[in-house]
Enzyme design. Structure first.
Site: not given
Ligand code: UD1
Length: 420
Positions: A123, A399
């Protein structure tokens, strides 16, 4: 640490009130950093993550009162007195990163502890940082913290996300509301929680077009004012309790649930033999006969949510035939498989897919919740299993699921929390 004990085998029947969405509440609370005024959120779920966010905001000088008996939460707004989001809080909750955009926009600087990996994957936050850099922010990493500076303030930019990250979309939108000029965010994530955030920001005076779509345009304004906003019903909690009705062969009415946010989950439930229909003020879920297997693949909204993958796998573990579950969002989100196997499930993981061969009956065992959704997956399996299931690792469940034992017990589940 507390555990949950479930004696399985009872079909659930009754009504469950769906809470406000955790994943909407957290960015909405971060929006409180953007104003001097009072932001009132209603339908706030009582969850550990909400307390963690309150604590974090108080470090920044923004007082947020506890959720009251009616589910209302008041953020007093004001001046940001400290721009550091410390390691001890960020390590508890990755969503702490949502303060980065507001701090950069409002204070022109931030020091946010870099979130580490977590149980479901590494992440990274590169998309958050790149987006804000395009708006004029400069970042460096030092001592485990991301240090951000924007001495001239943030400026509107055209940003194309290479992947529709939920958190990056939210951080960029939050920052862009107070940036100079117009930001166009393409390939934005389209989750309903983002729409909820935008609706609240608009009520606070933000100028946002394309809400809920893949391209969102934000015209920066000088200041935002207070507002009152009701948090959207939690679609993941809704889907989770729908799975509880499915796996136990029961029928539940999910009050406040939004059918329009559940498309992919409803399609999958319908295919396995579960009826999901709109009712007055909610959604009715009823298993029709035996369950059949189905293939699912997780995708950004409106695809099948990764946050429903573990719970749906529990249901598929007792469905007739074979199912393939493919996880495309997180690289390590099959930790519940080993625990489901302890209850007798037949599941093999091949890379990013799991093959689930339905068994007639699960049997109770001691298991460990490894993350929030994996934890509820085990509760679901326990509800259907013969005998007792004891689930450890409850801090994960607390949580994100409000009053889960009470909600399940009210529908006839034999469930209790064992405190040590
Ligand atoms: C949010 C949700 C979480 C859910 C996820 C996907 C919240 C508080 N949490 O998490 O419950 O499982 O969306 O629906 O709303 N990634 C990158 N670089 C970045 C950001 C993300 O590579 O800068 C990757 C992550 O590692 C992951 C994927 O993108 O593999 C999805 O992440 P993201 O959509 O950002 O999820 P969250 O916002 O962390």
């Amino acid at each position: 640490m507390d555990k949950i004990r479930i004696r399985g085998g009872r079909a659930l029947s009754g009504e469950i009130a769906i809470s406000g969405a955790k994943n909407a509440a957290l960015p909405l609370m971060a929006a409180g950093l953007l104003t001097d005024d009072r932001l009132i959120l209603t339908n706030v779920p009582r969850l550990h993550d909400i307390k963690t966010m309150r604590l974090l905001l108080s470090q920044h000088g923004i007082t947020v009162e506890p959720v009251d008996a009616e589910g209302r939460m008041l953020s007093l707004g004001g001046t940001i007195s400290n721009t550091r989001a410390p390691y001890d809080i960020v390590k508890e909750m990755r969503a702490s990163i949502l303060v980065l955009g507001p701090l950069m926009a409002r204070a022109g600087e931030a020091q946010v502890s870099l979130p580490g990996g977590c149980d479901i994957g590494s992440r990274p936050i590169d998309l958050h940082l790149k987006g804000l850099e395009q708006m004029g922010a400069k970042f460096r990493l030092e001592g485990g913290y991301v240090h951000g500076q924007a001495p001239q303030g943030l400026k509107g930019a055209t940003i194309v996300l290479p992947f529709a990250s939920v958190g990056a979309t939210e951080n960029i939108i939050l920052a862009a509301t107070l940036a100079k000029g117009t930001t166009v965010l393409a390939n934005a994530a389209q989750e309903p929680e983002i729409t909820d955030l935008c609706d609240c920001l608009v009520a606070m005076g933000a100028r946002i077009a394309g809400i809920g779509g893949g391209t969102v345009t934000i015209e920066g304004v000088a200041t935002l004012h207070g507002a009152t906003h009701a948090i959207v019903a939690d679609r993941i909690e809704t889907g989770t309790y729908a799975c509880a009705a499915a796996i136990t062969g029961g029928e539940v009415f999910l009050r406040h649930a939004r059918l329009d946010h559940l498309g992919a989950v409803v399609r999958a439930l319908t295919e396995i033999g579960v009826e999901v229909s709109p009712g007055e003020g909610g959604v009715r879920v009823r298993r029709l006969a035996g369950l059949r297997g189905v293939d699912i693949i997780t995708e950004p909204y409106p695809g099948f949510p990764t946050d429903m993958q573990a719970q749906f796998m529990a249901v598929l573990s007792v469905a007739d035939g074979a199912s393939m579950v493919t996880e495309t969002i997180f690289e390590n989100r099959f930790q519940h498989v080993a625990e489901l196997r302890r209850l007798g499930a037949r599941i093999n993981v091949h890379g990013t897919s799991a093959i689930v061969r339905g068994v007639g009956q699960l049997s109770g065992a001691q298991v460990l919740a490894t993350d929030l959704r994996a934890g509820f997956c085990l509760i679901l399996a326990g509800l259907a299993a013969r005998g007792d299931t004891v689930i450890d690792g409850l801090h994960h469940l607390d949580r994100g699921y409000e009053a889960l034992e009470q909600k399940l017990a009210a529908c006839g589940a034999d469930i209790e929390r064992l405190s040590r």
